[in-house]
Design an enzyme around this catalytic site. Structure first.
Site, PDB file in Angstrom:
ATOM      1  CE  LYS A 131      26.826  -1.190 -65.709  1.00 48.67           C
ATOM      2  NZ  LYS A 131      28.240  -1.247 -66.020  1.00 48.67           N
ATOM      3  CD  GLU A 141      28.361   2.395 -65.117  1.00 47.44           C
ATOM      4  OE1 GLU A 141      27.275   2.988 -65.230  1.00 47.44           O
ATOM      5  OE2 GLU A 141      28.567   1.503 -64.279  1.00 47.44           O
TER       6      GLU A 141
END
Length: 775
Positions: A33, A226
């Protein structure tokens, strides 16, 4: 400009090339990611988006630095510097420097850290004449912090009768007044605390539409890392800034949402599609980090959570070895297994220490692991905290114990003479130090002779000093006959240290309580171990010597290659070839404090998922049958999370009882059918029963025929192996492998002098020693 797009796989490429509109990237563990976020920013800049118009929000400064460095490698350092990239707090502190004057703050406002906030709140409580035992400054600070993160301002608090009533029920009816005074004092000082950086940003964007429009126009592309860890205040800022252009990209993994105790709201990521129209949904499901066994095992665990986004993480990596599960008798044995396993893997495969990590649910669990690693001479580092014996609360207890052995230990005395607080201030201590230097005596001796020395100390303080000396002397008397554990437990209670942490009630106070418990458990284990060693007493002097040697090793800073020890929360975002997850027991993991609701239990399961997916090649799960709690050995039950792993991905290193969930206290044979034909009538005896004593040889012969084990000696006595001779190679559960170099004594006093592979020579009493003869 480097041709970087070709470095991505198809799944990673799609969100990078998606330019306009809202998009969400569900990124499984180890799926790359950070690379997607980095390359998306670089691609936007390559497509002509000005770097000044991009805002990237991360949760750690480390992540921001890494991403900025990667972007600089692609687009050049000069352009990368123009990005607004950093943590929520750092970015919005910068924004408030520019426009905070509209709220009445100077551009050079001070940012208070947690300690600054706590000191100010403590001063306010004192000035208001409130009972500091009821209005604990740490609890008040935590409460104010939660109010701010939930956007409950002083005005909102005063208009909310439920909050006011809740504080009144907690016997803190003046919490609102403290909150108001704290906010006013911060404003007057031109200061914001950590939570204000988000609260005041929300206030600025809400009260001043022109400021909001300015930043909406500036930040045309917003990226949030996040996203599952954002709280309500952060969510609202992001929503406001992205509302005009809606070019918002959020990246996260609902399966790794583990910060609800900090206010993180998992519904932010679960409801993202409701907040924006035509959301582009992308899934990064290929794990590049871990073996198939680890990935599939993690999938089988997280599948038990009901509240989650749909995804199927997979990997093209090798199958790898199964996840290994080990059962130990106690936490000390668990520590020895972990240290032994690390040692073996290192030796067999020539691996560095840095390839290994030990993860635990609470900091107090590190003690047994640290002790075992030290005995194997394996260097380690505690991350996010101090080595166990360097923690303040542990040093406080050890200082009291040092005073028992040596009341002239001035460093120990200065540390604890007013902890817990007993009204002996620094001015009094300074007078004692001056007098001690003048008379060439220790501070303790000066206090003993206060009646003969005029130090101009008032009678109340004088009495407190004398009470302190009397308490230490009472410990010294107790030490003459008590073992290390009995004395330590008494000291921890009598001094008020345990009560101090118990009254605290904050997460920090609970952690300190757990650490003191860990120390007492370690002392209990030490005392039990000393019973095996000839001439050992198990007293506090022996324990302190053992600790002194241990802490000397901790100070070694020569080699940076160390085993990593940390809580699972701190391990998020990291990866290691070999991971040991210890303490896999009910009430420990999942935590007893996190099983009241389904949402709490699901967060604990996500925490386990995070722990397991830190491993690249091999994961070990360990649990114990018994664990010391406050010096008492209690039965432990394997964690439900172990049962949730599909059996085809695990290997039990110790035999497992399929019915281990409940061990019956009743022998099943008693419920069998009775053959009445074999019953005989037993006449009641008359007269005086024979005296109870040791069975004679005739009785022993009968016992052996009936049930051989009944004829064994009673007590801790072990049967000494006849193969135990000088030169024999033996294994000891605590000290490992060794060679018998000398045998002496007879019967119960028989001893063996053994040189262990670690280099230690121990003289063990054979009736207690658990020795296995190898050859």
């Amino acid at each position: 400009m480097k041709n970087f797009i070709d470095e991505l796989n198809e799944a990673q490429k799609a969100p990078v090339l998606h330019k306009d509109g809202p998009l969400m990237v569900i990124a499984g563990a180890g799926s790359g990611k950070t690379r997607v976020l980095t390359y998306r920013i670089a691609h936007l800049m390559a497509q002509g988006v000005d770097s000044f118009n991009i805002l990237a929000l991360t949760f750690t400064n480390k992540a921001a630095r890494e991403m900025k460095k990667r972007i600089a490698d692609i687009v050049g350092d000069s352009e990368a510097k123009n990005l607004w990239m950093g943590t929520f707090h750092s970015v919005f502190a910068k924004l408030l420097r520019f426009d905070g004057d509209k709220l009445g703050y100077p551009s050079n406002f001070t940012i208070y850290d947690t300690q600054d906030s706590q000191r100010l709140i403590a001063s306010i409580i004192k000035e208001m004449g409130l009972d500091k035992d009821i209005y604990k400054y740490k609890q008040i600070q935590n409460r104010i912090s939660s109010y701010k993160n939930s956007l409950i301002t002083v005005k909102a608090y005063m208009q909310n009768p439920e909050l006011i009533e809740a504080d009144a029920m907690a016997k803190r009816p003046r919490t609102g007044e403290i909150y108001e005074e704290y906010v006013n004092r911060c404003f007057k000082a031109g200061a914001m605390d950590f939570d204000d950086l988000l609260l005041r940003t929300n206030e600025l964007l809400t009260r001043f539409p022109e400021v909001l429009m300015k930043y909406q126009d500036r930040f045309r592309y917003i990226l949030v890392d996040e996203y599952q860890d954002t709280n309500h205040s952060q969510y609202l800022i992001v929503k406001a800034l992205s509302d005009r252009y809606q070019n918002i990209c959020v990246v996260g993994d609902d399966a790794q949402s583990i910060y609800s105790f900090r206010g993180a709201n998992i519904s932010n990521i679960l409801n993202f599609q409701r907040d924006y129209d035509n959301v582009g949904m992308y899934r990064l499901e290929q794990n590049y980090r871990s073996t198939k066994n680890i990935v599939n095992a993690a999938n089988s665990i997280i599948a038990n959570n009901k509240n989650q986004l749909e995804k199927e993480v997979w990997t093209a990596n090798d199958d790898g070895p199964p996840i290994k599960i080990h059962r130990s008798i106690t936490d000390a044995e668990e520590g020895r297994f972990v240290a032994g396993s690390i040692f073996e893997n290192k030796m067999q495969q020539q691996l560095p220490n840095g390839d290994f990590a030990v993860l635990y649910r609470t900091n107090s669990q590190s003690r047994a692991i640290e002790d075992a690693l030290r005995k194997r001479d394996i260097p380690y580092r505690i991350y996010g905290g101090l080595s166990f014996y360097q923690r303040k609360e542990i040093k406080d207890v050890l200082s009291y114990l040092r005073l028992v052995i040596n009341p002239k230990d001035e460093e120990a005395l200065k540390r604890v003479i007013n902890f817990p607080a007993r009204g002996i201030g620094q001015t009094t201590l300074d007078k004692l130090i001056v007098a001690a230097n003048h008379y060439g005596r220790s501070i303790f001796e000066v206090i003993e002779n206060l009646d003969r020395i005029n130090l101009k100390i008032n009678s109340g303080t004088k009495r407190k000093l004398q009470d302190f000396v009397t308490m230490i002397k009472s410990f010294q008397i107790m030490n003459e006959g008590a073992d290390a554990f009995t004395l330590s437990e008494h000291v921890a209670k009598k001094t008020g240290i345990l009560l101090e942490f118990k009254k605290d009630g904050t997460p920090e106070g609970i952690a300190r309580m757990e650490n003191v418990e860990g120390l007492l458990n370690g002392i209990k284990d030490f005392v039990e171990g000393q019973k095996e060693i000839a001439d050992a007493t198990g007293n506090i002097g022996e324990f302190l010597e053992d600790v002194a040697l241990a802490t000397d090793l901790d100070n070694d800073t020569g080699d940076d290659d160390r085993v990593a020890l940390m809580t699972i929360h701190l391990a998020k975002g990291l990866e290691f070839p070999y991971v040991y997850i210890v303490g896999m027991e009910e009430d420990l993991f999942p935590s007893a404090m996190s099983m009241n609701t389904r949402s709490e239990l699901e967060e604990e399961r996500r925490l386990f998922y995070v722990a397991l997916t830190r491993a690249e090649k091999q994961a070990y799960l360990t649990y114990t049958q018994n664990r010391y709690r406050w010096g008492k050995l209690i039965d432990a039950e394997p964690s439900r999370f172990i049962e949730e792993i599909d059996e085809k991905y695990i290997e039990n290193l110790t035999p497992i009882d399929k019915g281990y969930r409940y061990k019956s206290l009743i022998d099943a044979d008693i419920f069998g059918e009775v053959d009445k034909s074999k019953l005989r009538q037993v006449k009641p005896r008359t007269g005086t029963p024979p005296p109870v004593g040791k069975p004679n040889e005739s009785q022993l012969r009968k016992l052996r025929k009936l049930k051989p084990e009944l004829a064994k000696p009673i007590g801790n006595t072990n049967v000494i192996d006849p193969n135990l001779t000088e030169g024999a190679v033996v294994n000891h559960t605590r000290f490992g492998r060794g060679v018998v170099i000398k045998l002496e004594g007879v019967g119960n006093d028989k001893k063996a002098e053994i040189k262990f592979d670690q280099g230690d020579i121990k003289k063990l009493l054979l009736r207690f020693a658990k020795l296995e003869v190898i050859s």
